[in-house]
Scaffold this active site. Structure first.
Site, mmCIF file in Angstrom:
data_model
loop_
_atom_site.group_PDB
_atom_site.id
_atom_site.type_symbol
_atom_site.label_atom_id
_atom_site.label_comp_id
_atom_site.label_asym_id
_atom_site.label_seq_id
_atom_site.Cartn_x
_atom_site.Cartn_y
_atom_site.Cartn_z
ATOM 1 N N TYR A 15 15.747 -32.298 26.118
ATOM 2 C CA TYR A 15 15.924 -32.006 24.693
ATOM 3 C C TYR A 15 15.131 -33.002 23.866
ATOM 4 O O TYR A 15 15.722 -33.847 23.204
ATOM 5 C CB TYR A 15 17.382 -32.131 24.257
ATOM 6 N N ASP A 59 18.691 -18.417 25.287
ATOM 7 C CA ASP A 59 20.056 -18.892 25.517
ATOM 8 C C ASP A 59 20.969 -18.353 24.426
ATOM 9 O O ASP A 59 20.795 -18.670 23.249
ATOM 10 C CB ASP A 59 20.059 -20.430 25.503
ATOM 11 N N ALA A 60 21.942 -17.527 24.819
ATOM 12 C CA ALA A 60 22.881 -16.939 23.854
ATOM 13 C C ALA A 60 24.174 -17.736 23.734
ATOM 14 O O ALA A 60 25.062 -17.361 22.957
ATOM 15 C CB ALA A 60 23.190 -15.499 24.248
ATOM 16 N N LYS A 115 17.104 -20.494 21.418
ATOM 17 C CA LYS A 115 18.411 -19.885 21.183
ATOM 18 C C LYS A 115 18.252 -18.449 20.707
ATOM 19 O O LYS A 115 17.303 -18.131 19.979
ATOM 20 C CB LYS A 115 19.173 -20.697 20.124
ATOM 21 N N HIS A 159 22.684 -28.120 33.675
ATOM 22 C CA HIS A 159 22.682 -28.324 32.226
ATOM 23 C C HIS A 159 22.637 -29.821 31.921
ATOM 24 O O HIS A 159 23.178 -30.629 32.670
ATOM 25 C CB HIS A 159 23.962 -27.707 31.653
ATOM 26 N N GLU A 202 26.909 -23.334 32.800
ATOM 27 C CA GLU A 202 27.109 -24.646 32.179
ATOM 28 C C GLU A 202 28.526 -24.796 31.631
ATOM 29 O O GLU A 202 28.963 -25.910 31.381
ATOM 30 C CB GLU A 202 26.085 -24.882 31.062
ATOM 31 N N LYS A 235 12.922 -23.028 26.250
ATOM 32 C CA LYS A 235 14.078 -22.144 26.086
ATOM 33 C C LYS A 235 14.465 -22.145 24.615
ATOM 34 O O LYS A 235 14.566 -23.221 24.025
ATOM 35 C CB LYS A 235 15.237 -22.667 26.940
ATOM 36 N N LYS A 256 47.671 -31.410 39.561
ATOM 37 C CA LYS A 256 47.998 -30.061 40.017
ATOM 38 C C LYS A 256 46.725 -29.219 40.114
ATOM 39 O O LYS A 256 45.844 -29.364 39.275
ATOM 40 C CB LYS A 256 48.967 -29.448 39.005
ATOM 41 N N ASN A 275 23.867 -23.676 17.420
ATOM 42 C CA ASN A 275 23.469 -22.586 18.318
ATOM 43 C C ASN A 275 24.150 -21.310 17.837
ATOM 44 O O ASN A 275 24.592 -21.241 16.692
ATOM 45 C CB ASN A 275 23.782 -22.931 19.777
ATOM 46 N N GLU A 277 16.545 -29.998 32.617
ATOM 47 C CA GLU A 277 16.420 -29.643 31.212
ATOM 48 C C GLU A 277 15.985 -30.873 30.424
ATOM 49 O O GLU A 277 16.198 -31.997 30.867
ATOM 50 C CB GLU A 277 17.787 -29.140 30.729
HETATM 51 MG MG MG Z 1 22.882 -23.223 27.391
#
Ligand code: MG
Length: 392
Positions: A346, A216-217, A187, A325, A268, A185, A104, A23, A344
């Protein structure tokens, strides 16, 4: 008296993702995921029920934390402290609380993936014990019993790959539309602004409308590039512009939102309810259009996610604004069960860890929800073979 049901073992194995993708920020050549098996003494179909999960996509395996802290805490707990008051199933809320003992506040990323992956595997076992698909169990607990039979599903793709040009990108989109998807979507940020604008224009020629294309950056921009891309992409009114800034750069995100009218997607890479609260409070995001993209197994799991949704609701955000995501069966069940905006997918990437049941079919951008107990990994042959090996 009957003894309480017990978790008898929890096993974890790191498995490589084997992907050549890149990406805007990094490549996946070393990426691994933790596969988890939660083994119980509850018998269904003559066999002990085992719940499975993996830590979604894009975060490395985290077996050390699981083996050092979270698994021993569960195995050492009194069995009656981990089940519902009625004793008829495990209680994921109680198991989450058990894992979080002596932790914690803060430091979410060190543990949220490990805790969330075990928690989601517990839900798989819970649904199998109940004899219901996980999305049905979640709908009954968290969405007034509204059980959809299908959910909207979009393709996360358009990766940069060696030798992949404009024509190959268009071919990729065309092949996804042929499979039944409607929304894609791609990249951005791995090239120059003019090159990426050319890619966006080429992609728009293939999809039916600008609301069927997102970009998507991957949080890879500094201030100058984030603003340059916002300015260059704004006229296209895309479905959404994903992660224009570092996940925690709320002030810069607000600057981007001020000059970018179309929807922005992000989240995400935030891992706690508090981080998402800060995002909507300080990131300039707009409840009427923007998209929240929490990855549930990476963010303490499903019970904690229900609290994030409660927080969002109090702040005027609808569940339809949430597109988690992770293109996998865990996300599919969560989207269906909670009634979220969409899932989503893939197709063809991330190997056995991407995708849904082997016979799953997408129709007009919708994916049918599976009708088998649990998350449904059993219908993904290659993945389930690995999971069975992990469970021993
Ligand atoms: Mg993304």
């Amino acid at each position: 008296t009957r003894l309480p049901m017990r978790i008898v073992d929890i096993r974890e194995t790191a498995v490589p993702l084997k992907s050549s993708l890149r990406n805007a920020v990094f490549d996946f050549s070393e990426m691994t995921t933790s596969v988890v098996a939660v083994i119980t003494d509850v018998i269904r179909d003559g066999k002990p029920v085992a719940g499975f999960a993996f830590n979604s996509t894009g975060r490395y395996a985290c077996g050390a934390q699981m083996r050092d802290r979270f698994i021993p805490r569960i195995l050492k707990a009194k069995p009656e402290s981990l089940v519902t008051d009625a004793g008829d199933n495990f209680d994921p809320e109680k198991i989450l609380a058990c894992m979080m003992q002596r932790e914690k506040p803060g430091g979410h990323t060190e543990r949220s993936v490990a805790v969330g992956t075990i928690e989601v595997a517990v839900w798989d076992a819970v649904a199998k014990i109940a004899g219901k698909p996980l999305h049905r169990v979640l709908a009954e607990k968290y969405n007034g019993g509204k059980v959809p039979d299908k959910v909207p599903c979009y393709v996360g793709g358009g990766w940069y790959q060696p030798g992949k040009g404009i024509r190959e990108l268009q071919d990729e989109i065309r092949s996804r539309l042929d499979q039944g998807y409607t929304t894609m979507k791609i990249k951005v940020g791995g090239a120059t602004v003019p090159e990426d604008v050319e890619r966006v224009e080429a992609a728009l020629k293939i999809v039916a409308s600008s609301t069927n294309l997102a970009v998507d950056a991957n949080a890879g921009f500094d201030r100058e590039r984030a603003l340059a891309y916002a300015k260059a992409l704004a006229p296209y009114k895309l479905r959404w512009f994903e992660e224009p800034t570092d996940p925690l750069a709320y002030a810069l995100l607000a600057e981007v939102a001020a000059i970018y009218d179309a929807p922005i997607g992000t989240g995400e890479n935030l891992f706690s309810t508090q981080d998402v609260q800060n995002l909507i409070r300080f990131g300039g995001l707009r409840a009427d259009r923007d998209i929240i993209q929490t990855d549930v197994p990476q963010s303490y799991g499903i019970a904690q996610f229900s609290r994030t949704l409660d927080m969002l609701k109090k702040n005027g955000w609808a569940r339809e604004s949430v597109f988690p995501h992770g293109g996998n069966q865990m996300t599919l069940a969560i989207v269906g069960g909670f009634g979220l905006g969409g899932c989503e997918a893939y197709p063809g990437v991330f190997g056995i860890f991407a995708g849904f049941a082997d016979d799953a079919k997408v129709e007009n951008g919708y994916l049918k929800l599976p009708d088998r107990p649990g998350i449904g990994f059993e219908a993904q042959n290659a993945l389930y073979a690995v999971m069975r090996e992990v469970s021993g």
